[in-house]
Design a protein around this motif. Structure first.
Motif, PDB file in Angstrom:
ATOM      1  N   ARG A   1      10.925  18.145  22.624  1.00 20.02           N
ATOM      2  CA  ARG A   1      11.380  19.300  21.819  1.00 20.02           C
ATOM      3  C   ARG A   1      13.046  19.258  21.596  1.00 20.02           C
ATOM      4  O   ARG A   1      13.456  18.365  22.399  1.00 20.02           O
TER       5      ARG A   1
ATOM      6  N   ASP B   1       3.872  24.345  25.685  1.00 18.44           N
ATOM      7  CA  ASP B   1       3.611  24.599  24.452  1.00 18.44           C
ATOM      8  C   ASP B   1       4.325  25.722  23.998  1.00 18.44           C
ATOM      9  O   ASP B   1       5.068  26.091  22.784  1.00 18.44           O
TER      10      ASP B   1
ATOM     11  N   LYS C   1       6.280  19.758  21.762  1.00 20.39           N
ATOM     12  CA  LYS C   1       5.029  19.514  21.173  1.00 20.39           C
ATOM     13  C   LYS C   1       4.574  17.994  21.648  1.00 20.39           C
ATOM     14  O   LYS C   1       5.376  17.200  21.802  1.00 20.39           O
ATOM     15  N   ARG C   2       3.422  18.123  21.643  1.00 14.64           N
ATOM     16  CA  ARG C   2       2.699  16.515  22.178  1.00 14.64           C
ATOM     17  C   ARG C   2       3.019  15.375  21.214  1.00 14.64           C
ATOM     18  O   ARG C   2       2.814  15.693  20.107  1.00 14.64           O
ATOM     19  N   GLU C   3       3.240  14.332  21.889  1.00 12.02           N
ATOM     20  CA  GLU C   3       3.484  13.134  21.401  1.00 12.02           C
ATOM     21  C   GLU C   3       2.265  12.327  21.687  1.00 12.02           C
ATOM     22  O   GLU C   3       2.315  11.554  22.564  1.00 12.02           O
TER      23      GLU C   3
ATOM     24  N   LEU D   1       5.504  15.177  26.057  1.00 16.70           N
ATOM     25  CA  LEU D   1       5.921  16.271  25.114  1.00 16.70           C
ATOM     26  C   LEU D   1       7.285  16.403  25.040  1.00 16.70           C
ATOM     27  O   LEU D   1       8.209  15.644  25.586  1.00 16.70           O
TER      28      LEU D   1
END
Length: 172
Positions: free
Chosen positions: A169, A141, A146-148, A167
């Protein structure tokens, strides 16, 4: 200032990478995956896997060093996920020695992997992480991942089921 240096792994690093992989996984999955799981695969087979990965660059392997001691490693390459774009990279594995967590090892490895993926023409990067690994999720993080949540999956590991999430980015 961190005392951590990074470089691409060589064949002679395979035993240290294999041993660190087991010790880091034991620590990361303590209380979730039985220790017998980590003992089931002979160390010689683990060393062989890492020698092959290092030789063929699948994944590319970078080690983190404190002096002459390997204290972490990262494996990265193109995404293995079906339907991913050819410009999507993936962190296949990133581990620091348990006693070195919080000392800059992960950051040094992430920076090296990011640069390597950018050099390969990747524009995005993904990583699969267990949902119960709060420290690992927090590290990613903070690194801008970012979490999917729609990617959650269950993976069998050592006779138990581990929930993972992908995750993602941008690299640039």
């Amino acid at each position: 200032m961190s005392d951590i240096q990074v470089r691409f792994a060589t064949h002679k690093d395979a035993p240290a990478v294999a041993a660190l992989h087991v010790s880091a996984c034991r620590a990361a999955y303590a209380g979730q995956v039985p220790d017998t799981h980590w003992e089931a695969t002979p160390m010689a087979k683990r060393v062989s896997y890492w020698k092959e990965a290092i030789e063929y660059g699948e994944p590319q392997v970078i080690v983190a060093l404190a002096g002459q001691e390997i204290v972490g490693f990262v494996g990265f390459d193109r995404s293995r996920d079906p339907k991913s774009k050819n410009t999507t990279g993936e962190i296949w594995a990133i581990y620091a020695a348990p006693e070195r967590i919080g000392q800059g090892v992960g950051l040094a490895l992430w920076d090296a992997a990011r640069e390597g993926l950018e050099d390969e023409g990747c524009t995005d990067v993904t990583v699969w992480l267990p949902l119960l690994h709060e420290k690992t999720l927090r590290f990613h993080d903070l690194a801008g991942f970012k979490r999917e949540m729609n990617t959650a999956r269950t993976v069998p590991l050592g006779g138990v089921k581990v929930e993972e999430v992908r995750l993602k980015r941008k690299l640039a």
